[in-house]
Structures are given as structure tokens and as C-alpha cells.
Design a protein around this motif. Structure first.
Motif, PDB file in Angstrom:
ATOM      1  N   CYS A  27      82.079  62.732  47.730  1.00  0.00           N
ATOM      2  CA  CYS A  27      82.090  61.287  47.475  1.00  0.00           C
ATOM      3  C   CYS A  27      83.514  60.742  47.457  1.00  0.00           C
ATOM      4  CB  CYS A  27      81.388  60.963  46.158  1.00  0.00           C
ATOM      5  SG  CYS A  27      79.615  61.250  46.210  1.00  0.00           S
ATOM      6  N   ASN A  28      84.439  61.474  46.839  1.00  0.00           N
ATOM      7  CA  ASN A  28      85.848  61.057  46.833  1.00  0.00           C
ATOM      8  C   ASN A  28      86.430  61.069  48.236  1.00  0.00           C
ATOM      9  OD1 ASN A  28      85.937  60.625  44.079  1.00  0.00           O
ATOM     10  ND2 ASN A  28      86.646  62.693  43.630  1.00  0.00           N
ATOM     11  N   LYS A  35      74.335  58.637  46.795  1.00  0.00           N
ATOM     12  CA  LYS A  35      73.171  58.202  47.573  1.00  0.00           C
ATOM     13  C   LYS A  35      73.508  58.146  49.068  1.00  0.00           C
ATOM     14  CE  LYS A  35      69.913  54.438  48.192  1.00  0.00           C
ATOM     15  NZ  LYS A  35      69.613  53.035  47.956  1.00  0.00           N
ATOM     16  N   GLU A  36      74.687  57.656  49.393  1.00  0.00           N
ATOM     17  CA  GLU A  36      75.108  57.572  50.799  1.00  0.00           C
ATOM     18  C   GLU A  36      75.282  58.969  51.403  1.00  0.00           C
ATOM     19  OE1 GLU A  36      77.579  53.418  51.083  1.00  0.00           O
ATOM     20  OE2 GLU A  36      78.484  55.052  49.911  1.00  0.00           O
ATOM     21  N   LEU A  38      73.611  61.655  50.463  1.00  0.00           N
ATOM     22  CA  LEU A  38      72.248  62.162  50.659  1.00  0.00           C
ATOM     23  C   LEU A  38      71.595  61.533  51.896  1.00  0.00           C
ATOM     24  CD1 LEU A  38      71.025  62.259  46.947  1.00  0.00           C
ATOM     25  CD2 LEU A  38      71.836  64.157  48.358  1.00  0.00           C
ATOM     26  N   GLU A  39      71.905  60.271  52.184  1.00  0.00           N
ATOM     27  CA  GLU A  39      71.402  59.622  53.399  1.00  0.00           C
ATOM     28  C   GLU A  39      71.974  60.288  54.648  1.00  0.00           C
ATOM     29  OE1 GLU A  39      72.241  55.435  53.111  1.00  0.00           O
ATOM     30  OE2 GLU A  39      70.823  55.153  51.457  1.00  0.00           O
ATOM     31  N   MET A  40      73.263  60.673  54.572  1.00  0.00           N
ATOM     32  CA  MET A  40      73.876  61.369  55.710  1.00  0.00           C
ATOM     33  C   MET A  40      73.189  62.713  55.951  1.00  0.00           C
ATOM     34  SD  MET A  40      77.959  60.717  55.529  1.00  0.00           S
ATOM     35  CE  MET A  40      78.408  59.807  54.061  1.00  0.00           C
ATOM     36  N   TYR A  41      72.820  63.412  54.874  1.00  0.00           N
ATOM     37  CA  TYR A  41      72.124  64.691  55.000  1.00  0.00           C
ATOM     38  C   TYR A  41      70.787  64.537  55.716  1.00  0.00           C
ATOM     39  CZ  TYR A  41      75.254  66.855  51.505  1.00  0.00           C
ATOM     40  OH  TYR A  41      76.325  67.358  50.826  1.00  0.00           O
ATOM     41  N   SER A  42      70.124  63.416  55.500  1.00  0.00           N
ATOM     42  CA  SER A  42      68.799  63.221  56.098  1.00  0.00           C
ATOM     43  C   SER A  42      68.865  62.561  57.474  1.00  0.00           C
ATOM     44  CB  SER A  42      67.910  62.398  55.169  1.00  0.00           C
ATOM     45  OG  SER A  42      68.460  61.109  54.992  1.00  0.00           O
ATOM     46  N   SER A  43      70.040  62.170  57.901  1.00  0.00           N
ATOM     47  CA  SER A  43      70.193  61.493  59.189  1.00  0.00           C
ATOM     48  C   SER A  43      70.247  62.504  60.339  1.00  0.00           C
ATOM     49  CB  SER A  43      71.472  60.663  59.178  1.00  0.00           C
ATOM     50  OG  SER A  43      71.668  60.052  60.422  1.00  0.00           O
TER      51      SER A  43
END
Length: 141
Positions: A27-28, A35-36, A38-43
Motif C-alpha cells: 500500500c505504501n 481494497k485497491e 485486492l482489486e488488482m489481485y482479482s484483475s
């Protein structure tokens, strides 16, 4: 690894867990929320800038996966089949395909297991006959 259907998000997630990188560090690095991430992981695909940053963070060239996909599933046309006009381009021109170790192992494994014959490999992946036979000699298959 399935190079035919790449899901870059899940590959990145696997690499993060393998390298045991803390989500707060990610995140840093990306200046984003959990959340963003985790969205990248699912993309199934990511923007090139984002993928470049993942490559730097995880010290792995994720772009190479796409290059390997192109070599196997969209090889360059042979000049015997298509006469191309020389077009000036700002993109660099590569003199030949670069077959990575993974590609060579993948192809030789197909032959060794009997899943494909040498001629099928040559036809499907458009690997030059000489190149394939050199691999067979070099890797003692």
C-alpha cells in the motif's frame, strides 16, 4: 503455469505470498488502499504503469509472461508466407524471437511426454525446424 490464458492479478498475488510481502508495504509503495490492492489481485489484466511497478516491487519481469505468450500463440509470420513492406516505426525492431528457457522447456516437455510430435510443434508454434533440432541436441532429449 498456463501461458495461454494469463491472469496477471492472480500471478502477482501468488508472487506476493511467495515473497511474504506485507500488505502495508504494498500500500505504501503504490500509495493506495488495501481494497485497491485486492482489486488488482482479482484483475485479469493491469495497466502497464501498474505492472511495471509490480515488477519492480517483486523483482520479477511480469512482461516476459506476455512475451512468452506471443512467442507460443502468436508467432511472427514467416517471410515465405507474407511479404511485408518496410515501414518506419519509432518502436525498436527485434532481429529474431527470443526463446526463453521456460519456452524451450515447455516445448521439449510436450515432445518428451508424447503430447506433440516434432512436426506438430514446428507447425503449431512456428518454431524453425533447425532451432527445434538444436534444442533437442543441446538438451539431450
Amino acid at each position: 503455469m498456463n501461458l495461454k490464458n494469463l491472469n496477471i492479478g492472480s500471478l502477482i498475488k501468488d508472487s506476493v505470498s511467495k515473497n511474504e510481502i506485507d500488505i502495508s508495504r504494498i500500500c505504501n509503495f503504490f500509495n493506495c488502499t488495501e481494497k485497491e490492492v485486492l482489486e488488482m489481485y482479482s484483475s485479469p489484466s493491469l495497466d502497464t504503469e501498474v505492472l511495471l511497478r509490480w515488477s519492480k516491487l517483486l523483482e520479477y519481469d511480469f512482461f516476459r509472461l506476455y512475451s512468452q505468450h506471443l512467442i507460443l500463440y502468436a508467432p511472427q509470420s514467416s517471410m515465405e508466407y507474407v511479404q511485408k513492406k518496410k515501414v518506419d516505426s519509432s518502436l525498436p525492431a527485434f532481429r529474431k524471437n527470443l526463446y526463453t528457457k521456460e519456452i524451450v522447456e515447455f516445448v521439449l516437455e510436450k515432445i518428451k511426454k508424447g503430447e506433440m510430435t516434432k512436426s506438430e510443434v514446428i507447425t503449431k508454434y512456428k518454431i524453425p525446424r533447425n532451432t527445434l533440432y538444436n534444442w533437442l541436441v543441446k538438451y539431450n532429449e
